[in-house]
Motif scaffolding. Structure first.
Motif, PDB file in Angstrom:
ATOM      1  N   MET A  22       0.836  -1.191   0.000  1.00 24.53           N
ATOM      2  CA  MET A  22       0.000   0.000   0.000  1.00 24.53           C
ATOM      3  C   MET A  22       0.876   1.248   0.000  1.00 24.53           C
ATOM      4  SD  MET A  22      -2.902  -1.045   2.835  1.00 24.53           S
ATOM      5  CE  MET A  22      -3.791  -2.602   2.716  1.00 24.53           C
ATOM      6  N   SER A  23       0.565   2.191  -0.864  1.00 23.56           N
ATOM      7  CA  SER A  23       1.308   3.451  -0.916  1.00 23.56           C
ATOM      8  C   SER A  23       0.346   4.601  -0.661  1.00 23.56           C
ATOM      9  CB  SER A  23       1.983   3.625  -2.286  1.00 23.56           C
ATOM     10  OG  SER A  23       1.022   3.622  -3.314  1.00 23.56           O
ATOM     11  N   PHE A  24       0.822   5.590   0.099  1.00 20.77           N
ATOM     12  CA  PHE A  24      -0.030   6.704   0.498  1.00 20.77           C
ATOM     13  C   PHE A  24       0.709   8.023   0.331  1.00 20.77           C
ATOM     14  CE2 PHE A  24      -1.124   3.024   3.165  1.00 20.77           C
ATOM     15  CZ  PHE A  24      -2.456   2.861   2.823  1.00 20.77           C
ATOM     16  N   GLU A  25      -0.081   9.072   0.149  1.00 20.90           N
ATOM     17  CA  GLU A  25       0.456  10.415   0.134  1.00 20.90           C
ATOM     18  C   GLU A  25       0.800  10.833   1.570  1.00 20.90           C
ATOM     19  OE1 GLU A  25       1.045  12.201  -2.575  1.00 20.90           O
ATOM     20  OE2 GLU A  25       0.276  10.579  -3.852  1.00 20.90           O
ATOM     21  N   PRO A  26       1.682  11.846   1.731  1.00 17.87           N
ATOM     22  CA  PRO A  26       2.030  12.279   3.100  1.00 17.87           C
ATOM     23  C   PRO A  26       0.825  12.643   3.959  1.00 17.87           C
ATOM     24  CG  PRO A  26       3.578  13.208   1.530  1.00 17.87           C
ATOM     25  CD  PRO A  26       2.519  12.522   0.713  1.00 17.87           C
ATOM     26  N   TRP A  27      -0.176  13.325   3.382  1.00 19.69           N
ATOM     27  CA  TRP A  27      -1.344  13.707   4.170  1.00 19.69           C
ATOM     28  C   TRP A  27      -2.130  12.473   4.601  1.00 19.69           C
ATOM     29  CZ3 TRP A  27      -6.329  12.492   2.704  1.00 19.69           C
ATOM     30  CH2 TRP A  27      -6.525  12.132   1.356  1.00 19.69           C
ATOM     31  N   GLN A  28      -2.119  11.431   3.753  1.00 24.59           N
ATOM     32  CA  GLN A  28      -2.806  10.198   4.118  1.00 24.59           C
ATOM     33  C   GLN A  28      -2.074   9.486   5.256  1.00 24.59           C
ATOM     34  OE1 GLN A  28      -2.831   8.548   0.064  1.00 24.59           O
ATOM     35  NE2 GLN A  28      -5.073   8.631   0.101  1.00 24.59           N
ATOM     36  N   TRP A  29      -0.740   9.487   5.195  1.00 22.89           N
ATOM     37  CA  TRP A  29       0.039   8.909   6.296  1.00 22.89           C
ATOM     38  C   TRP A  29      -0.248   9.642   7.607  1.00 22.89           C
ATOM     39  CZ3 TRP A  29       2.065   4.443   6.996  1.00 22.89           C
ATOM     40  CH2 TRP A  29       2.603   3.714   5.932  1.00 22.89           C
ATOM     41  N   THR A  30      -0.370  10.948   7.515  1.00 24.45           N
ATOM     42  CA  THR A  30      -0.663  11.731   8.721  1.00 24.45           C
ATOM     43  C   THR A  30      -1.989  11.313   9.340  1.00 24.45           C
ATOM     44  OG1 THR A  30       0.580  13.623   7.864  1.00 24.45           O
ATOM     45  CG2 THR A  30      -1.006  14.067   9.629  1.00 24.45           C
ATOM     46  N   LEU A  31      -3.011  11.172   8.493  1.00 14.80           N
ATOM     47  CA  LEU A  31      -4.315  10.755   8.994  1.00 14.80           C
ATOM     48  C   LEU A  31      -4.279   9.333   9.556  1.00 14.80           C
ATOM     49  CD1 LEU A  31      -6.809  12.181   6.328  1.00 14.80           C
ATOM     50  CD2 LEU A  31      -6.488  12.942   8.688  1.00 14.80           C
TER      51      LEU A  31
ATOM     52  N   ALA B 298     -13.929   6.511  11.119  1.00 21.85           N
ATOM     53  CA  ALA B 298     -14.179   7.390   9.973  1.00 21.85           C
ATOM     54  C   ALA B 298     -12.948   7.546   9.096  1.00 21.85           C
ATOM     55  CB  ALA B 298     -14.651   8.753  10.464  1.00 21.85           C
ATOM     56  N   ILE B 299     -11.747   7.577   9.702  1.00 21.39           N
ATOM     57  CA  ILE B 299     -10.529   7.856   8.953  1.00 21.39           C
ATOM     58  C   ILE B 299     -10.147   6.713   8.017  1.00 21.39           C
ATOM     59  CG2 ILE B 299      -8.012   8.098   9.188  1.00 21.39           C
ATOM     60  CD1 ILE B 299      -8.543   9.873  11.634  1.00 21.39           C
ATOM     61  N   PHE B 300     -10.056   5.520   8.530  1.00 21.44           N
ATOM     62  CA  PHE B 300      -9.497   4.417   7.742  1.00 21.44           C
ATOM     63  C   PHE B 300     -10.304   4.078   6.481  1.00 21.44           C
ATOM     64  CE2 PHE B 300      -6.891   3.984  11.450  1.00 21.44           C
ATOM     65  CZ  PHE B 300      -5.713   3.415  10.992  1.00 21.44           C
ATOM     66  N   PRO B 301     -11.647   3.981   6.557  1.00 28.21           N
ATOM     67  CA  PRO B 301     -12.387   3.662   5.327  1.00 28.21           C
ATOM     68  C   PRO B 301     -12.355   4.771   4.285  1.00 28.21           C
ATOM     69  CG  PRO B 301     -13.677   3.160   7.286  1.00 28.21           C
ATOM     70  CD  PRO B 301     -12.517   3.978   7.729  1.00 28.21           C
ATOM     71  N   ASN B 302     -11.935   5.984   4.669  1.00 26.73           N
ATOM     72  CA  ASN B 302     -11.826   7.067   3.694  1.00 26.73           C
ATOM     73  C   ASN B 302     -10.459   7.102   3.011  1.00 26.73           C
ATOM     74  OD1 ASN B 302     -14.373   8.654   3.684  1.00 26.73           O
ATOM     75  ND2 ASN B 302     -13.979   8.743   5.871  1.00 26.73           N
ATOM     76  N   ILE B 303      -9.544   6.264   3.485  1.00 22.47           N
ATOM     77  CA  ILE B 303      -8.222   6.164   2.866  1.00 22.47           C
ATOM     78  C   ILE B 303      -8.027   4.789   2.231  1.00 22.47           C
ATOM     79  CG2 ILE B 303      -5.727   6.233   3.323  1.00 22.47           C
ATOM     80  CD1 ILE B 303      -6.295   8.186   5.579  1.00 22.47           C
ATOM     81  N   ILE B 304      -8.595   3.790   2.863  1.00 18.52           N
ATOM     82  CA  ILE B 304      -8.516   2.410   2.402  1.00 18.52           C
ATOM     83  C   ILE B 304      -9.945   1.928   2.190  1.00 18.52           C
ATOM     84  CG2 ILE B 304      -7.686   0.084   2.989  1.00 18.52           C
ATOM     85  CD1 ILE B 304      -5.831   1.478   5.061  1.00 18.52           C
ATOM     86  N   PRO B 305     -10.254   1.155   1.118  1.00 21.31           N
ATOM     87  CA  PRO B 305     -11.611   0.639   0.939  1.00 21.31           C
ATOM     88  C   PRO B 305     -12.123  -0.035   2.211  1.00 21.31           C
ATOM     89  CG  PRO B 305     -10.289   0.168  -1.007  1.00 21.31           C
ATOM     90  CD  PRO B 305      -9.352   0.771   0.018  1.00 21.31           C
ATOM     91  N   ALA B 306     -13.419   0.143   2.485  1.00 23.60           N
ATOM     92  CA  ALA B 306     -13.977  -0.216   3.792  1.00 23.60           C
ATOM     93  C   ALA B 306     -13.695  -1.659   4.192  1.00 23.60           C
ATOM     94  CB  ALA B 306     -15.482   0.051   3.803  1.00 23.60           C
TER      95      ALA B 306
END
Length: 246
Positions: free
Chosen positions: A1-10, A34-42
């Motif tokens: 899994m790869s994420f943008e810096p703002w996603q890592w922060t969240l 609320a945070i995790f399903p908005n970055i990773i599929p539920a």
């Protein structure tokens, strides 16, 4: 899994809140739910979140082990296991949106039931729940925790109904989830929701969970019982709105 810096922060914030919700104010779990399903599929998010919760449960159990009521845990556990099996079956039948609506509707019924039972009742009367109450709450706790790691509000309503003080509330909840979350792990592995890729992400987030868990006890010691219960109820209601509307 790869994420943008703002996603890592969240994700780091969400992991810290996961720890804090176990040792501090339980309803704050709405934030990481609320945070995790908005970055990773539920569905994938459930597999990422579960190991974080297991670690947080270990911290909470150690911190509050002298305050828990094993009798409450034992009363719920058989019904919760049935709920886990039901949730495992249901995960193969519903999509993410349907899953959120079902869980939100269940929690709304539970909140309404809690408020109805508390209306005009003295503490001692409220402590004596009808015979069906624990089985229903246990079943829904198992179902919602299996489907979306969202049993926090269910347990909060049950423990509030039992009129436990804040330390007993946290200790009993920690013991229940320590057992039930470990039981869920093989099911999540079987469904492919916990895998090597998700666990690598867990390893990066474990320090944030530990930091949040260590912060919880000092905070909860500064909150009085009435405020504790009020905050838990408000956050449970917000969790229901989030699941039903968003």
């Amino acid at each position: 899994m790869s994420f943008e810096p703002w996603q890592w922060t969240l994700l780091v914030v969400g992991a810290a809140v996961a720890g804090f919700s176990k040792t501090g104010i339980p309803g704050t779990s709405i934030l990481f739910v609320a945070i995790f399903p908005n970055i990773i599929p539920a569905r994938q998010a459930t597999g990422v979140v579960l190991p974080l919760l297991v670690l947080a449960d270990l911290f909470a159990f150690f911190v509050y082990r002298k305050n828990l009521q094993w009798r409450r845990v034992g009363t719920l556990m058989p019904w919760a296991l049935a709920g886990v099996l039901l949730g495992w079956w249901a995960l193969g039948l519903v999509n993410d949106a349907q899953m959120s609506r079902v869980i939100g509707a269940i929690l709304a019924v539970m909140l309404a039931l809690h408020l109805w039972r508390q209306r005009g009742q003295a503490d001692e009367a409220a402590r004596h729940a009808p015979a069906w109450f624990a089985p229903v709450m246990g079943l829904f706790a198992g179902l919602t925790t299996m489907m979306a790691n969202a049993a926090g509000p269910v347990m909060a309503l049950y423990l509030l109904a039992m009129r436990l003080n804040k330390l007993e509330f946290l200790g009993t909840g920690a013991a229940f989830f320590l057992v039930i979350n470990w039981i869920k792990v093989p099911f999540m592995v079987h469904l492919g929701l916990i895998n090597m890729e998700s666990f690598k992400l867990n390893l990066w987030l474990f320090p944030a969970v530990a930091a949040g868990a260590l912060l919880g006890r000092p905070v909860v010691e500064r909150v009085n019982q009435r405020m504790f219960e009020s905050v838990v109820l408000v956050l449970a209601a917000l969790a229901i709105v989030k699941l039903l509307v968003f």
